[in-house]
Write an enzyme that holds these catalytic residues in place. Structure first.
Site, PDB file in Angstrom:
ATOM      1  N   LYS A 148      10.178  17.360  30.425  1.00 24.78           N
ATOM      2  CA  LYS A 148      11.676  17.127  30.694  1.00 24.78           C
ATOM      3  C   LYS A 148      12.140  18.196  31.681  1.00 24.78           C
ATOM      4  CE  LYS A 148      15.778  18.268  27.945  1.00 24.78           C
ATOM      5  NZ  LYS A 148      16.174  18.783  26.465  1.00 24.78           N
ATOM      6  N   ALA A 165       7.339  22.339  24.404  1.00 23.94           N
ATOM      7  CA  ALA A 165       7.894  22.958  23.394  1.00 23.94           C
ATOM      8  C   ALA A 165       8.781  24.073  24.133  1.00 23.94           C
ATOM      9  CB  ALA A 165       6.957  23.810  22.338  1.00 23.94           C
ATOM     10  N   ASP A 223      -0.688  30.994  16.713  1.00 27.83           N
ATOM     11  CA  ASP A 223      -0.968  31.869  15.769  1.00 27.83           C
ATOM     12  C   ASP A 223       0.119  32.417  14.952  1.00 27.83           C
ATOM     13  OD1 ASP A 223      -0.327  33.599  17.620  1.00 27.83           O
ATOM     14  OD2 ASP A 223      -1.864  34.829  17.765  1.00 27.83           O
ATOM     15  N   LYS A 263       7.372  25.529  15.005  1.00 26.89           N
ATOM     16  CA  LYS A 263       5.973  25.392  15.187  1.00 26.89           C
ATOM     17  C   LYS A 263       5.160  24.837  14.086  1.00 26.89           C
ATOM     18  CE  LYS A 263       4.167  25.179  18.757  1.00 26.89           C
ATOM     19  NZ  LYS A 263       4.178  24.281  19.622  1.00 26.89           N
ATOM     20  N   ASN A 273      -1.757  34.927  22.073  1.00 24.06           N
ATOM     21  CA  ASN A 273      -1.202  34.921  23.102  1.00 24.06           C
ATOM     22  C   ASN A 273      -1.951  34.605  24.329  1.00 24.06           C
ATOM     23  OD1 ASN A 273       0.426  36.496  21.206  1.00 24.06           O
ATOM     24  ND2 ASN A 273       1.945  37.145  23.000  1.00 24.06           N
ATOM     25  N   ASN A 274      -1.556  33.876  25.248  1.00 20.59           N
ATOM     26  CA  ASN A 274      -2.370  33.462  26.577  1.00 20.59           C
ATOM     27  C   ASN A 274      -1.825  34.372  27.690  1.00 20.59           C
ATOM     28  OD1 ASN A 274      -3.150  30.125  26.600  1.00 20.59           O
ATOM     29  ND2 ASN A 274      -2.768  31.366  24.833  1.00 20.59           N
ATOM     30  N   PRO A 296      11.384  46.736  30.163  1.00 18.98           N
ATOM     31  CA  PRO A 296      11.986  46.823  28.739  1.00 18.98           C
ATOM     32  C   PRO A 296      10.943  46.743  27.671  1.00 18.98           C
ATOM     33  CG  PRO A 296      12.466  44.643  29.907  1.00 18.98           C
ATOM     34  CD  PRO A 296      11.584  45.590  30.823  1.00 18.98           C
ATOM     35  N   ASN A 315       1.730  46.636  22.999  1.00 22.18           N
ATOM     36  CA  ASN A 315       2.346  46.158  24.266  1.00 22.18           C
ATOM     37  C   ASN A 315       2.524  47.413  24.948  1.00 22.18           C
ATOM     38  OD1 ASN A 315       2.938  43.548  22.847  1.00 22.18           O
ATOM     39  ND2 ASN A 315       4.916  44.628  22.107  1.00 22.18           N
TER      40      ASN A 315
HETATM   41  P1  NAD Z   1       6.143  26.874  28.531  1.00 22.83           P
HETATM   42  O1  NAD Z   1       7.573  27.545  27.909  1.00 22.83           O
HETATM   43  O2  NAD Z   1       5.800  27.587  29.608  1.00 22.83           O
HETATM   44  O3  NAD Z   1       6.123  25.371  29.016  1.00 22.83           O
HETATM   45  C1  NAD Z   1       7.015  24.416  27.874  1.00 22.83           C
HETATM   46  C2  NAD Z   1       6.879  23.102  28.713  1.00 22.83           C
HETATM   47  O4  NAD Z   1       7.467  22.102  27.947  1.00 22.83           O
HETATM   48  C3  NAD Z   1       7.851  23.190  30.177  1.00 22.83           C
HETATM   49  O5  NAD Z   1       7.421  22.648  31.081  1.00 22.83           O
HETATM   50  C4  NAD Z   1       9.267  22.408  29.548  1.00 22.83           C
HETATM   51  O6  NAD Z   1       9.918  21.952  30.544  1.00 22.83           O
HETATM   52  C5  NAD Z   1       8.561  21.523  28.723  1.00 22.83           C
HETATM   53  N1  NAD Z   1       9.386  20.859  27.531  1.00 22.83           N
HETATM   54  C6  NAD Z   1      10.286  21.859  26.710  1.00 22.83           C
HETATM   55  N2  NAD Z   1      10.999  20.782  26.144  1.00 22.83           N
HETATM   56  C7  NAD Z   1      10.853  19.578  26.512  1.00 22.83           C
HETATM   57  C8  NAD Z   1      10.910  18.342  25.851  1.00 22.83           C
HETATM   58  N3  NAD Z   1      12.068  18.276  25.040  1.00 22.83           N
HETATM   59  N4  NAD Z   1      10.488  17.262  26.514  1.00 22.83           N
HETATM   60  C9  NAD Z   1       9.523  17.088  27.460  1.00 22.83           C
HETATM   61  N5  NAD Z   1       9.098  18.490  27.833  1.00 22.83           N
HETATM   62  C10 NAD Z   1       9.541  19.540  27.544  1.00 22.83           C
HETATM   63  O7  NAD Z   1       5.243  27.152  27.060  1.00 22.83           O
HETATM   64  P2  NAD Z   1       3.801  27.571  27.127  1.00 22.83           P
HETATM   65  O8  NAD Z   1       3.817  28.987  27.184  1.00 22.83           O
HETATM   66  O9  NAD Z   1       2.944  26.720  28.315  1.00 22.83           O
HETATM   67  O10 NAD Z   1       3.389  26.972  25.840  1.00 22.83           O
HETATM   68  C11 NAD Z   1       2.708  25.580  25.781  1.00 22.83           C
HETATM   69  C12 NAD Z   1       2.569  25.407  24.331  1.00 22.83           C
HETATM   70  O11 NAD Z   1       1.487  26.320  23.866  1.00 22.83           O
HETATM   71  C13 NAD Z   1       3.827  25.341  23.321  1.00 22.83           C
HETATM   72  O12 NAD Z   1       3.655  24.367  22.613  1.00 22.83           O
HETATM   73  C14 NAD Z   1       3.523  26.665  22.633  1.00 22.83           C
HETATM   74  O13 NAD Z   1       4.169  26.610  21.287  1.00 22.83           O
HETATM   75  C15 NAD Z   1       2.032  26.880  22.399  1.00 22.83           C
HETATM   76  N6  NAD Z   1       1.481  28.057  22.669  1.00 22.83           N
HETATM   77  C16 NAD Z   1       1.764  29.110  23.730  1.00 22.83           C
HETATM   78  C17 NAD Z   1       1.223  30.348  23.688  1.00 22.83           C
HETATM   79  C18 NAD Z   1       1.573  31.398  24.813  1.00 22.83           C
HETATM   80  O14 NAD Z   1       0.978  32.547  24.602  1.00 22.83           O
HETATM   81  N7  NAD Z   1       2.364  31.028  25.836  1.00 22.83           N
HETATM   82  C19 NAD Z   1       0.245  30.915  22.761  1.00 22.83           C
HETATM   83  C20 NAD Z   1      -0.061  29.726  21.717  1.00 22.83           C
HETATM   84  C21 NAD Z   1       0.617  28.624  21.454  1.00 22.83           C
HETATM   85  O1  TDX Z   2      10.735  42.126  27.705  1.00 20.04           O
HETATM   86  C1  TDX Z   2       9.882  42.152  26.655  1.00 20.04           C
HETATM   87  N1  TDX Z   2       9.377  43.532  26.224  1.00 20.04           N
HETATM   88  C2  TDX Z   2       8.642  43.410  24.935  1.00 20.04           C
HETATM   89  O2  TDX Z   2       8.303  44.794  24.489  1.00 20.04           O
HETATM   90  C3  TDX Z   2       9.273  41.038  26.060  1.00 20.04           C
HETATM   91  C4  TDX Z   2       9.543  39.842  26.888  1.00 20.04           C
HETATM   92  C5  TDX Z   2       8.147  41.297  25.067  1.00 20.04           C
HETATM   93  N2  TDX Z   2       8.076  42.429  24.492  1.00 20.04           N
HETATM   94  C6  TDX Z   2       7.124  42.267  23.396  1.00 20.04           C
HETATM   95  C7  TDX Z   2       7.355  41.483  22.288  1.00 20.04           C
HETATM   96  C8  TDX Z   2       5.968  41.065  21.643  1.00 20.04           C
HETATM   97  O3  TDX Z   2       5.674  42.085  20.807  1.00 20.04           O
HETATM   98  O4  TDX Z   2       5.843  41.861  23.941  1.00 20.04           O
HETATM   99  C9  TDX Z   2       5.221  40.908  22.887  1.00 20.04           C
HETATM  100  C10 TDX Z   2       4.916  39.481  23.737  1.00 20.04           C
HETATM  101  O5  TDX Z   2       6.038  39.076  23.817  1.00 20.04           O
HETATM  102  P1  TDX Z   2       6.060  37.689  24.560  1.00 20.04           P
HETATM  103  O6  TDX Z   2       5.486  37.582  25.577  1.00 20.04           O
HETATM  104  O7  TDX Z   2       7.752  37.096  24.258  1.00 20.04           O
HETATM  105  O8  TDX Z   2       5.367  36.977  23.470  1.00 20.04           O
HETATM  106  P2  TDX Z   2       5.119  36.653  21.968  1.00 20.04           P
HETATM  107  O9  TDX Z   2       6.614  36.685  21.462  1.00 20.04           O
HETATM  108  O10 TDX Z   2       4.133  37.155  21.277  1.00 20.04           O
HETATM  109  O11 TDX Z   2       4.877  34.890  21.814  1.00 20.04           O
HETATM  110  C11 TDX Z   2       4.152  34.396  22.663  1.00 20.04           C
HETATM  111  O12 TDX Z   2       2.642  34.050  22.066  1.00 20.04           O
HETATM  112  C12 TDX Z   2       2.667  33.131  21.206  1.00 20.04           C
HETATM  113  C13 TDX Z   2       4.624  32.999  23.387  1.00 20.04           C
HETATM  114  O13 TDX Z   2       5.781  33.484  24.126  1.00 20.04           O
HETATM  115  C14 TDX Z   2       4.716  31.954  22.176  1.00 20.04           C
HETATM  116  O14 TDX Z   2       5.023  30.754  22.786  1.00 20.04           O
HETATM  117  C15 TDX Z   2       3.002  31.735  21.690  1.00 20.04           C
HETATM  118  O15 TDX Z   2       3.442  30.858  20.504  1.00 20.04           O
END
Ligand code: NAD
Ligand code: TDX
Length: 346
Positions: free
Chosen positions: A35, A84, A127, A158, A183-184, A209, A253
């Site tokens: 999207k 998502a 997770d 989720k 977390n990735n 922060p 963190n």
């Molecule tokens: P992200 O926010 O970087 O990317 C999400 C993508 O989905 C974006 O390109 C956005 O434009 C698209 N999108 C959002 N709403 C949409 C819709 N209605 N239709 C079509 N596209 C849409 O997310 P990410 O970090 O790449 O995560 C990808 C997936 O992996 C998610 O489902 C998330 O829950 C899961 N996940 C993420 C992490 C993490 O650490 N980032 C860990 C475990 C699982």
């Molecule tokens: O500014 C910040 N300061 C801070 O202390 C931010 C953005 C985060 N944090 C802390 C919150 C969490 O304990 O850092 C940790 C990681 O935060 P995020 O990067 O927002 O990740 P988290 O909430 O752990 O979720 C991520 O991992 C699981 C992804 O965003 C999710 O999409 C995934 O499912």
């Protein structure tokens, strides 16, 4: 040639997965449905855009008609759903779009899979559906049997999607799998998340922060290891199964933030403790024994190496993140592809 639909492929993990598939399985036609919300960045895919076995379609997964049209046109063999709303803090501000995209959108995709010959469907979950673990019980890990017990509107949405996926398996026999990853981190990580935010703020000498006291623990996995896990699951995973993905790499963190500060030669004085996230999960820790035993998956990138590689990537890819920080990237799609692609793809 097989066709794979990758939803959310303009986001962090989805784009890395497209690059992974392009090199690991050149025999696939890849169709990206995205999207392009604030988190989607089409410039990430610019090197693959002209590839004849790649197609980008700006589609909302909640738009049933648009999704069905694309299924009619492309007849996919596999759908991998990354699309998502993914940021916990945003879900706390406004849950509604999380319910819409994460639950309803997943339902729309699976309905299209059903009505197009029971297409193989993989749900990329997290997770976070397991809630959190106490900080003083390092012996506890999330297994696939750990009860769903969510904390935020994001993780609840989720979890809702996961339950719907398992219901489509049992009720309709849709061939599904689910992965729940920790977390990735890595390239193309949107700079609202901890690691890229801290790298970019530190580079700009802006405050870092840290929520609460920075003692919350996350289990970090290099994004390519996650992509390899999904590749294995969609090709060799057992239908109807959930696979946890994580690399036993728990970090507080505050330790991550300090590592970034030191790697960039900055001062710890940039670290600013701020009000904690509401309902902040304490600790995530994945037990990946099942995916290891069944599919032979193991993480390949050690954190000490992966984080330096990631920091280096942000240092050399300012052209990717500066437009995001300034907001200009939101216009990039219209400028570069508006005439060529329109809103429903080429
Ligand atoms: P992200 O926010 O970087 O990317 C999400 C993508 O989905 C974006 O390109 C956005 O434009 C698209 N999108 C959002 N709403 C949409 C819709 N209605 N239709 C079509 N596209 C849409 O997310 P990410 O970090 O790449 O995560 C990808 C997936 O992996 C998610 O489902 C998330 O829950 C899961 N996940 C993420 C992490 C993490 O650490 N980032 C860990 C475990 C699982
Ligand atoms: O500014 C910040 N300061 C801070 O202390 C931010 C953005 C985060 N944090 C802390 C919150 C969490 O304990 O850092 C940790 C990681 O935060 P995020 O990067 O927002 O990740 P988290 O909430 O752990 O979720 C991520 O991992 C699981 C992804 O965003 C999710 O999409 C995934 O499912």
């Amino acid at each position: 040639m097989k066709t794979i639909f990758v939803t959310g492929g303009a986001g962090f993990i989805g784009s890395n997965f497209i690059f992974h598939m392009r090199s690991a399985h050149p025999e696939y036609r890849i169709v990206c449905l995205d999207k392009l919300t604030y988190a989607g960045n089409i410039s990430t895919l610019k090197d693959i855009m002209e590839d004849e076995n790649f197609r980008f379609c700006r589609v909302d997964i909640c738009n049933r008609d648009a999704v069905n049209r694309l299924f009619d046109e492309e007849r996919p063999d596999i759908v991998v759903n990354f699309a998502a709303e993914s940021h916990v803090d945003r879900s706390i501000e406004d849950p509604s779009v999380f319910l819409q995209t994460n639950i309803m959108g997943t339902g729309v995709l699976m309905d299209a899979c059903r009505s197009h010959g029971n297409v193989r469907f993989h749900q990329v979950s997290t997770d976070e559906v397991y809630g959190d673990l106490p900080l003083d019980r390092p012996d506890l890990f999330f297994t696939e049997e750990t009860p769903i017990h969510t904390s935020s509107p994001y993780s609840s949405s989720k979890a809702g999607a996961d339950l719907l996926v398992l219901a489509y398996y049992r009720t309709y026999g849709l061939p599904v799998t689910i992965s729940r990853c920790s977390n990735n981190y890595g390239p193309y990580h949107f700079p609202e998340k901890l690691i890229p935010l801290m790298i970019i703020n530190a580079l700009n000498d802006k405050p870092l922060p840290v929520y609460g006291e920075g003692l919350n623990v996350r289990d970090w996995l290099y994004v390519e290891d996650h992509c390899r896990a999904i590749d294995l699951i969609i090709h060799k995973g057992r239908l109807g199964e959930v696979y946890n993905v994580g690399g036993h790499n728990e970090m507080r963190n505050i330790d991550i933030v300090k590592l970034i500060v030191h790697a960039l030669g900055k001062s710890e004085e940039l670290i600013t403790y701020v009000t904690d996230r509401k309902g902040h999960d304490l600790r995530y820790a994945i037990d990946p024994a099942k995916i290891h035993a069944e599919l032979g998956w193991l993480p390949e990138t050690k954190f000490a190496y992966g984080i330096q590689k990631t920091i280096q990537w942000y240092l050399t890819h300012q052209d990717w993140w500066e437009p995001i920080v300034s907001g200009d990237y939101m216009n990039y799609y219209e400028q570069m592809y508006g005439d060529r692609l329109g809103h429903s793809g080429r």
